[in-house]
Design a protein around this motif. Structure first.
Motif, short mmCIF file in Angstrom:
data_model
loop_
_atom_site.label_atom_id
_atom_site.label_comp_id
_atom_site.label_asym_id
_atom_site.label_seq_id
_atom_site.Cartn_x
_atom_site.Cartn_y
_atom_site.Cartn_z
N TYR A 5 -18.96 61.26 49.69
CA TYR A 5 -19.68 60.25 50.46
C TYR A 5 -20.72 60.94 51.34
CZ TYR A 5 -15.65 57.25 49.41
OH TYR A 5 -14.66 56.54 48.77
N PRO A 6 -21.81 60.25 51.67
CA PRO A 6 -22.74 60.82 52.64
C PRO A 6 -22.18 60.69 54.06
CG PRO A 6 -23.52 58.66 51.94
CD PRO A 6 -22.29 58.96 51.13
N TRP A 7 -22.17 61.78 54.79
CA TRP A 7 -21.66 61.80 56.16
C TRP A 7 -22.77 62.19 57.12
CZ3 TRP A 7 -16.40 60.87 57.30
CH2 TRP A 7 -15.56 60.77 56.18
N ARG A 8 -22.80 61.57 58.28
CA ARG A 8 -23.69 62.01 59.34
C ARG A 8 -22.88 62.86 60.30
NH1 ARG A 8 -28.81 63.39 59.68
NH2 ARG A 8 -29.73 63.05 61.73
N VAL A 9 -23.40 64.04 60.60
CA VAL A 9 -22.69 65.03 61.39
C VAL A 9 -23.46 65.29 62.68
CG1 VAL A 9 -21.81 67.40 61.45
CG2 VAL A 9 -21.79 66.10 59.30
N HIS A 10 -22.74 65.37 63.79
CA HIS A 10 -23.32 65.65 65.10
C HIS A 10 -22.42 66.63 65.82
CE1 HIS A 10 -23.49 65.03 69.47
NE2 HIS A 10 -24.75 64.68 69.33
N VAL A 11 -23.00 67.69 66.44
CA VAL A 11 -22.20 68.65 67.18
C VAL A 11 -23.08 69.39 68.18
CG1 VAL A 11 -22.56 70.48 65.45
CG2 VAL A 11 -20.54 70.57 66.95
N HIS A 12 -22.49 69.77 69.30
CA HIS A 12 -23.13 70.66 70.27
C HIS A 12 -22.54 72.06 70.10
CE1 HIS A 12 -23.98 67.11 73.26
NE2 HIS A 12 -24.69 67.05 72.15
N VAL A 13 -23.40 73.04 69.91
CA VAL A 13 -22.95 74.42 69.67
C VAL A 13 -23.83 75.39 70.46
CG1 VAL A 13 -21.88 74.13 67.40
CG2 VAL A 13 -24.36 74.37 67.56
N MET A 31 -27.69 68.01 64.12
CA MET A 31 -27.35 66.80 63.37
C MET A 31 -27.85 66.95 61.94
SD MET A 31 -28.19 63.76 66.12
CE MET A 31 -27.37 62.56 65.06
N CYS A 32 -27.11 66.38 61.00
CA CYS A 32 -27.53 66.42 59.60
C CYS A 32 -26.76 65.38 58.81
CB CYS A 32 -27.31 67.81 58.99
SG CYS A 32 -25.56 68.22 58.76
N THR A 33 -27.17 65.17 57.57
CA THR A 33 -26.44 64.35 56.61
C THR A 33 -25.99 65.26 55.48
OG1 THR A 33 -27.81 62.43 57.15
CG2 THR A 33 -26.57 62.34 55.10
N ILE A 34 -24.75 65.07 55.03
CA ILE A 34 -24.22 65.92 53.97
C ILE A 34 -23.23 65.13 53.13
CG2 ILE A 34 -22.40 66.82 55.48
CD1 ILE A 34 -22.73 69.52 53.99
N ASN A 35 -23.25 65.34 51.81
CA ASN A 35 -22.31 64.68 50.91
C ASN A 35 -21.03 65.50 50.80
OD1 ASN A 35 -24.29 62.81 50.47
ND2 ASN A 35 -24.19 62.90 48.24
N VAL A 92 -18.24 66.61 68.75
CA VAL A 92 -18.29 66.45 67.30
C VAL A 92 -18.13 64.98 66.94
CG1 VAL A 92 -17.18 67.03 65.11
CG2 VAL A 92 -17.34 68.75 66.94
N ILE A 93 -19.10 64.47 66.19
CA ILE A 93 -19.05 63.11 65.67
C ILE A 93 -19.34 63.18 64.18
CG2 ILE A 93 -19.92 60.74 65.84
CD1 ILE A 93 -21.09 61.44 68.56
N MET A 94 -18.45 62.60 63.37
CA MET A 94 -18.67 62.52 61.93
C MET A 94 -18.34 61.12 61.46
SD MET A 94 -17.41 66.16 60.30
CE MET A 94 -17.78 65.55 58.64
N SER A 95 -19.26 60.52 60.72
CA SER A 95 -19.02 59.18 60.21
C SER A 95 -19.70 59.03 58.86
CB SER A 95 -19.55 58.12 61.18
OG SER A 95 -19.25 56.81 60.73
N ALA A 96 -19.05 58.33 57.94
CA ALA A 96 -19.65 58.07 56.64
C ALA A 96 -20.86 57.16 56.79
CB ALA A 96 -18.63 57.44 55.70
N VAL A 97 -21.95 57.50 56.14
CA VAL A 97 -23.16 56.68 56.20
C VAL A 97 -22.98 55.41 55.39
CG1 VAL A 97 -25.63 56.62 55.69
CG2 VAL A 97 -24.58 58.72 56.56
N SER A 98 -22.24 55.49 54.29
CA SER A 98 -21.97 54.32 53.46
C SER A 98 -20.58 54.48 52.84
CB SER A 98 -23.02 54.15 52.36
OG SER A 98 -22.80 55.08 51.32
#
Length: 329
Positions: free
Chosen positions: A285-293, A246-250, A270-276
């Motif tokens: 935009y800042p995005w929160r990223v989630h993935v199983h790898v 998981m991480c946050t990335i612009n 995989v889950i990706m959603s804008a933080v704001s």
């Protein structure tokens, strides 16, 4: 029920506090039935820690409207989200904030609109949404609230709000029961979905705080696998390989879409959603990223190729899965 419902920002604070306390009490049982999407026995813990982050942030806020309060809660939850369930809950909070912007008081119509928005955002955040999960429970809650609100013809009274909440929780409970039959792994284990139960508890906490009544004593009665004496199903499942990154990335929306496609090819969940909804000067935009790898590098190489991630967390889907994680952070 209380004669007057003060459904404003302070109620959101009390809701999150109650949800935090309730999830703390139920985390062990939620963990015990957590076998989907992976049997890592942490849904209860993840939801509790994510709700706690939102609750702590809201407790420190200066007075503001309900939408701003909910948005702050959503951002805090997103940045500190744990696991699939915590990430989806943070999307749920952030999306609910949108129809509440500028509102000082919650009503039946606003609640129905907020749940509908949360349903849409949550389903779109996942690359491969599945019925029989938190998503089904949220969808049912949104439909239940909408049906009651429509029958009340836009009534924005406190009584109508209470009835709308009752409809949402009742529909959510029915959806939780159905999860056992919607996913093969749950059917085989004779349990309901852990994330769905967690969301049901969170929704009943909102109902409880708004109407001034305790949680429903029979809310969880009869849910497959949820009695205290039931076995810890997660302990009997095969060891899970891989890691959760998981991480946050612009990123710009186009770059985010590209990263999502790449992560879909490399991993699962995989889950990706804008933080704001606030973009910077470059349109990112800042995005929160989630993935199983399979390994941390699998995801981190792809993420670092498009930007500079922050708030990176790596958790093993089994106890030994993160032996190489610290070398990559």
């Amino acid at each position: 029920m209380q004669s007057k419902i003060a459904a404003t920002a302070p109620v959101i604070r009390r809701w999150l506090v109650k949800a935090e306390q309730t999830l703390a009490n139920h985390s062990d049982r939620l963990n015990a039935i957590n076998i989907y999407p992976v049997a890592d026995a942490d849904t209860g813990t993840n939801l509790y820690l994510t709700v706690r982050a939102a609750s702590q942030t809201v407790a420190e806020l200066e007075p503001c409207d309900a939408g701003a309060t909910m948005a702050a809660a959503g951002r805090a939850a997103m940045e500190h989200a744990r696991g699939n369930s915590g990430t989806l809950f943070s999307v749920f909070l952030s999306a609910m904030a949108e129809p509440l912007a500028g509102q000082q008081r919650l009503s039946g119509p606003l609640l129905a609109a907020a749940l509908h928005r949360a349903q849409l955002r949550s389903w779109s955040a996942l690359s491969d949404p599945m019925p029989g999960t938190m998503l089904s429970v949220l969808e049912a809650a949104a439909h239940g609230a909408s049906e009651v609100e429509s029958a009340l013809n836009g009534d924005d009274s406190n009584q109508a709000l209470a009835e709308t909440l009752d409809g949402a929780v009742a529909a959510a409970r029915e959806a939780v029961v159905l999860t056992e039959s919607q996913l093969g792994v749950l059917s085989d284990a004779h349990v309901v979905d852990a994330g769905g139960v967690g969301l049901l508890l969170i929704l009943d906490c909102l109902r409880s705080v708004v109407v001034g009544e305790p949680l429903q004593e029979d809310l969880l009665d009869g849910l497959a696998g949820y009695k205290i004496q039931d076995p810890n199903i997660a302990l009997d499942m095969p060891e899970q390989l891989g890691v959760e990154v998981m991480c946050t990335i612009n990123l710009t929306p186009l770059a985010a879409a590209g990263l999502r496609m790449q992560l879909d090819e490399l991993g699962e969940s995989v889950i990706m959603s804008a933080v704001s909804e606030q973009a910077d000067d470059t349109g990112a935009y800042p995005w929160r990223v989630h993935v199983h790898v399979p390994s941390p590098a699998t995801a981190l190489d792809a993420i670092q190729a498009v930007g500079d991630p922050s708030n990176v967390s790596i958790s093993g889907l089994s106890p030994n899965a993160v032996a190489d994680a610290h070398d990559l952070l």
